[in-house]
Design a protein around this motif. Structure first.
Motif, PDB file in Angstrom:
ATOM      1  N   LYS A   6      93.337 123.476  33.502  1.00 50.87           N
ATOM      2  CA  LYS A   6      94.274 122.357  33.374  1.00 50.87           C
ATOM      3  C   LYS A   6      95.554 122.796  32.656  1.00 50.87           C
ATOM      4  O   LYS A   6      96.649 122.391  33.038  1.00 50.87           O
ATOM      5  CB  LYS A   6      93.609 121.219  32.598  1.00 50.87           C
ATOM      6  CG  LYS A   6      94.498 120.014  32.397  1.00 50.87           C
ATOM      7  CD  LYS A   6      93.774 118.915  31.651  1.00 50.87           C
ATOM      8  CE  LYS A   6      94.686 117.719  31.438  1.00 50.87           C
ATOM      9  NZ  LYS A   6      94.004 116.681  30.661  1.00 50.87           N
ATOM     10  N   SER A   7      95.407 123.606  31.606  1.00 48.96           N
ATOM     11  CA  SER A   7      96.575 124.076  30.873  1.00 48.96           C
ATOM     12  C   SER A   7      96.261 125.383  30.162  1.00 48.96           C
ATOM     13  O   SER A   7      95.110 125.654  29.822  1.00 48.96           O
ATOM     14  CB  SER A   7      97.035 123.031  29.847  1.00 48.96           C
ATOM     15  OG  SER A   7      96.048 122.859  28.854  1.00 48.96           O
ATOM     16  N   PHE A  21      93.413 127.332  25.964  1.00 46.24           N
ATOM     17  CA  PHE A  21      93.498 126.778  27.316  1.00 46.24           C
ATOM     18  C   PHE A  21      92.486 125.648  27.467  1.00 46.24           C
ATOM     19  O   PHE A  21      91.620 125.460  26.600  1.00 46.24           O
ATOM     20  CB  PHE A  21      93.263 127.853  28.382  1.00 46.24           C
ATOM     21  CG  PHE A  21      91.915 128.530  28.307  1.00 46.24           C
ATOM     22  CD1 PHE A  21      90.818 128.040  29.008  1.00 46.24           C
ATOM     23  CD2 PHE A  21      91.732 129.666  27.530  1.00 46.24           C
ATOM     24  CE1 PHE A  21      89.577 128.644  28.929  1.00 46.24           C
ATOM     25  CE2 PHE A  21      90.506 130.286  27.443  1.00 46.24           C
ATOM     26  CZ  PHE A  21      89.415 129.785  28.155  1.00 46.24           C
ATOM     27  N   GLU A  22      92.613 124.909  28.580  1.00 43.62           N
ATOM     28  CA  GLU A  22      91.686 123.809  28.847  1.00 43.62           C
ATOM     29  C   GLU A  22      91.219 123.856  30.290  1.00 43.62           C
ATOM     30  O   GLU A  22      91.987 124.130  31.193  1.00 43.62           O
ATOM     31  CB  GLU A  22      92.367 122.461  28.576  1.00 43.62           C
ATOM     32  CG  GLU A  22      91.427 121.281  28.721  1.00 43.62           C
ATOM     33  CD  GLU A  22      92.077 119.944  28.384  1.00 43.62           C
ATOM     34  OE1 GLU A  22      91.368 118.938  28.504  1.00 43.62           O
ATOM     35  OE2 GLU A  22      93.265 119.927  28.039  1.00 43.62           O
ATOM     36  N   VAL A  23      89.920 123.598  30.470  1.00 43.41           N
ATOM     37  CA  VAL A  23      89.313 123.543  31.790  1.00 43.41           C
ATOM     38  C   VAL A  23      88.878 122.107  32.037  1.00 43.41           C
ATOM     39  O   VAL A  23      88.287 121.466  31.176  1.00 43.41           O
ATOM     40  CB  VAL A  23      88.069 124.476  31.867  1.00 43.41           C
ATOM     41  CG1 VAL A  23      87.407 124.392  33.237  1.00 43.41           C
ATOM     42  CG2 VAL A  23      88.434 125.909  31.524  1.00 43.41           C
ATOM     43  N   GLU A  24      89.208 121.585  33.251  1.00 49.37           N
ATOM     44  CA  GLU A  24      88.735 120.225  33.579  1.00 49.37           C
ATOM     45  C   GLU A  24      87.879 120.244  34.817  1.00 49.37           C
ATOM     46  O   GLU A  24      87.892 121.143  35.588  1.00 49.37           O
ATOM     47  CB  GLU A  24      89.916 119.260  33.729  1.00 49.37           C
ATOM     48  CG  GLU A  24      90.815 119.529  34.892  1.00 49.37           C
ATOM     49  CD  GLU A  24      91.896 118.461  35.066  1.00 49.37           C
ATOM     50  OE1 GLU A  24      91.917 117.473  34.332  1.00 49.37           O
ATOM     51  OE2 GLU A  24      92.724 118.653  35.931  1.00 49.37           O
ATOM     52  N   ALA A  80      89.445 118.353  23.219  1.00 46.65           N
ATOM     53  CA  ALA A  80      89.079 117.868  24.546  1.00 46.65           C
ATOM     54  C   ALA A  80      87.826 118.607  25.011  1.00 46.65           C
ATOM     55  O   ALA A  80      87.566 119.735  24.599  1.00 46.65           O
ATOM     56  CB  ALA A  80      90.236 118.083  25.513  1.00 46.65           C
ATOM     57  N   ALA A  81      87.066 117.989  25.875  1.00 46.91           N
ATOM     58  CA  ALA A  81      85.778 118.531  26.316  1.00 46.91           C
ATOM     59  C   ALA A  81      85.869 119.961  26.849  1.00 46.91           C
ATOM     60  O   ALA A  81      85.022 120.785  26.562  1.00 46.91           O
ATOM     61  CB  ALA A  81      85.167 117.620  27.366  1.00 46.91           C
ATOM     62  N   GLY A  82      86.909 120.272  27.609  1.00 47.77           N
ATOM     63  CA  GLY A  82      87.021 121.609  28.180  1.00 47.77           C
ATOM     64  C   GLY A  82      87.976 122.514  27.440  1.00 47.77           C
ATOM     65  O   GLY A  82      88.320 123.597  27.927  1.00 47.77           O
ATOM     66  N   ALA A  83      88.436 122.095  26.275  1.00 44.22           N
ATOM     67  CA  ALA A  83      89.392 122.890  25.510  1.00 44.22           C
ATOM     68  C   ALA A  83      88.719 124.105  24.896  1.00 44.22           C
ATOM     69  O   ALA A  83      87.580 124.037  24.440  1.00 44.22           O
ATOM     70  CB  ALA A  83      90.020 122.046  24.415  1.00 44.22           C
ATOM     71  N   VAL A  84      89.439 125.212  24.891  1.00 42.95           N
ATOM     72  CA  VAL A  84      88.924 126.432  24.275  1.00 42.95           C
ATOM     73  C   VAL A  84      89.938 126.869  23.224  1.00 42.95           C
ATOM     74  O   VAL A  84      91.122 127.040  23.520  1.00 42.95           O
ATOM     75  CB  VAL A  84      88.712 127.542  25.329  1.00 42.95           C
ATOM     76  CG1 VAL A  84      88.278 128.835  24.652  1.00 42.95           C
ATOM     77  CG2 VAL A  84      87.691 127.102  26.358  1.00 42.95           C
ATOM     78  N   ALA A 132      85.695 130.639  29.850  1.00 44.06           N
ATOM     79  CA  ALA A 132      85.787 129.202  30.125  1.00 44.06           C
ATOM     80  C   ALA A 132      84.520 128.554  29.579  1.00 44.06           C
ATOM     81  O   ALA A 132      83.420 129.099  29.699  1.00 44.06           O
ATOM     82  CB  ALA A 132      85.902 128.975  31.624  1.00 44.06           C
ATOM     83  N   SER A 133      84.676 127.386  28.975  1.00 46.19           N
ATOM     84  CA  SER A 133      83.527 126.698  28.386  1.00 46.19           C
ATOM     85  C   SER A 133      82.657 126.026  29.438  1.00 46.19           C
ATOM     86  O   SER A 133      81.492 125.719  29.185  1.00 46.19           O
ATOM     87  CB  SER A 133      84.017 125.664  27.379  1.00 46.19           C
ATOM     88  OG  SER A 133      84.929 124.779  28.006  1.00 46.19           O
ATOM     89  N   LYS A 134      83.235 125.802  30.624  1.00 45.16           N
ATOM     90  CA  LYS A 134      82.494 125.161  31.722  1.00 45.16           C
ATOM     91  C   LYS A 134      83.170 125.539  33.030  1.00 45.16           C
ATOM     92  O   LYS A 134      84.293 126.040  33.037  1.00 45.16           O
ATOM     93  CB  LYS A 134      82.468 123.649  31.537  1.00 45.16           C
ATOM     94  CG  LYS A 134      83.851 123.002  31.589  1.00 45.16           C
ATOM     95  CD  LYS A 134      83.768 121.503  31.409  1.00 45.16           C
ATOM     96  CE  LYS A 134      85.144 120.858  31.599  1.00 45.16           C
ATOM     97  NZ  LYS A 134      85.071 119.415  31.527  1.00 45.16           N
ATOM     98  N   ALA A 135      82.496 125.282  34.134  1.00 46.75           N
ATOM     99  CA  ALA A 135      83.096 125.521  35.445  1.00 46.75           C
ATOM    100  C   ALA A 135      84.114 124.428  35.712  1.00 46.75           C
ATOM    101  O   ALA A 135      83.951 123.287  35.284  1.00 46.75           O
ATOM    102  CB  ALA A 135      82.009 125.523  36.516  1.00 46.75           C
TER     103      ALA A 135
END
Length: 126
Positions: free
Chosen positions: A106-107, A123-126, A56-60, A99-102
Motif C-alpha cells: 500500500k505504501s 511500509f504497509e501491506v493491505e 495499521a494491521a499490515g504496517a511494518v 511483509a507481515s502478511k500476503a
C-alpha cells in the motif's frame, strides 16, 4: 631551599625551590581547606524524539536502527507473507525485513540509503 609536593594530572612530584638570591624562604602557611560546594544538578535529558510509526494491521516498522540498502518492491506490487520487501543494514549485517502478511504493498516510506530509527514506519501491506 624549600621543599614542595605538587600533584599534576594525578601524579605527585616533590620539588625543591631556591630563591634567586640564594636565600631560603620560609615555608608558606597552609591554607585553610576550601569549602566544598555541591555540583549543580543537571536538568533531566530531553525525552527522545518521537519516531514515526504506524500501528495499521499490515504496517511494518523497523526492528532496529540502520540504513536501507535496498527496497525490493514498489507500491502496488503483490507480496507473500514473509517475503523480503526491504533490506536493512545494521551493524554491518544485512537484515531482510519481510511483509507481515500476503497482499499488496500500500505504501513505502523509505528509500535506498536512508537512515532509520528503531520503530520507524517502513511500509504497509493491505
Amino acid at each position: 631551599m624549600s621543599k614542595y609536593k605538587i600533584t599534576l594530572n594525578g601524579k605527585t612530584y616533590e620539588m625543591e625551590v631556591e630563591g634567586i638570591d640564594g636565600s631560603v624562604s620560609a615555608a608558606p602557611a597552609k591554607a585553610a581547606p576550601k569549602a566544598v560546594t555541591p555540583a549543580p544538578v543537571a536538568a533531566p535529558a530531553a525525552a527522545p524524539k518521537a519516531v514515526a510509526s504506524s500501528s495499521a494491521a499490515g504496517a511494518v516498522n523497523s526492528p532496529m536502527p540502520g540504513t536501507i540498502l535496498r527496497v525490493n518492491k514498489n507500491v502496488g506490487d503483490t507480496v507473500a507473507a514473509g517475503e523480503a520487501v526491504v533490506v536493512l543494514e545494521a551493524m554491518k549485517m544485512e537484515n531482510d525485513i519481510p511483509a507481515s502478511k500476503a497482499g499488496v504493498i500500500k505504501s513505502i516510506a523509505v528509500a535506498q540509503g536512508q537512515a532509520v530509527a528503531a520503530g520507524e514506519f517502513l511500509f504497509e501491506v493491505e
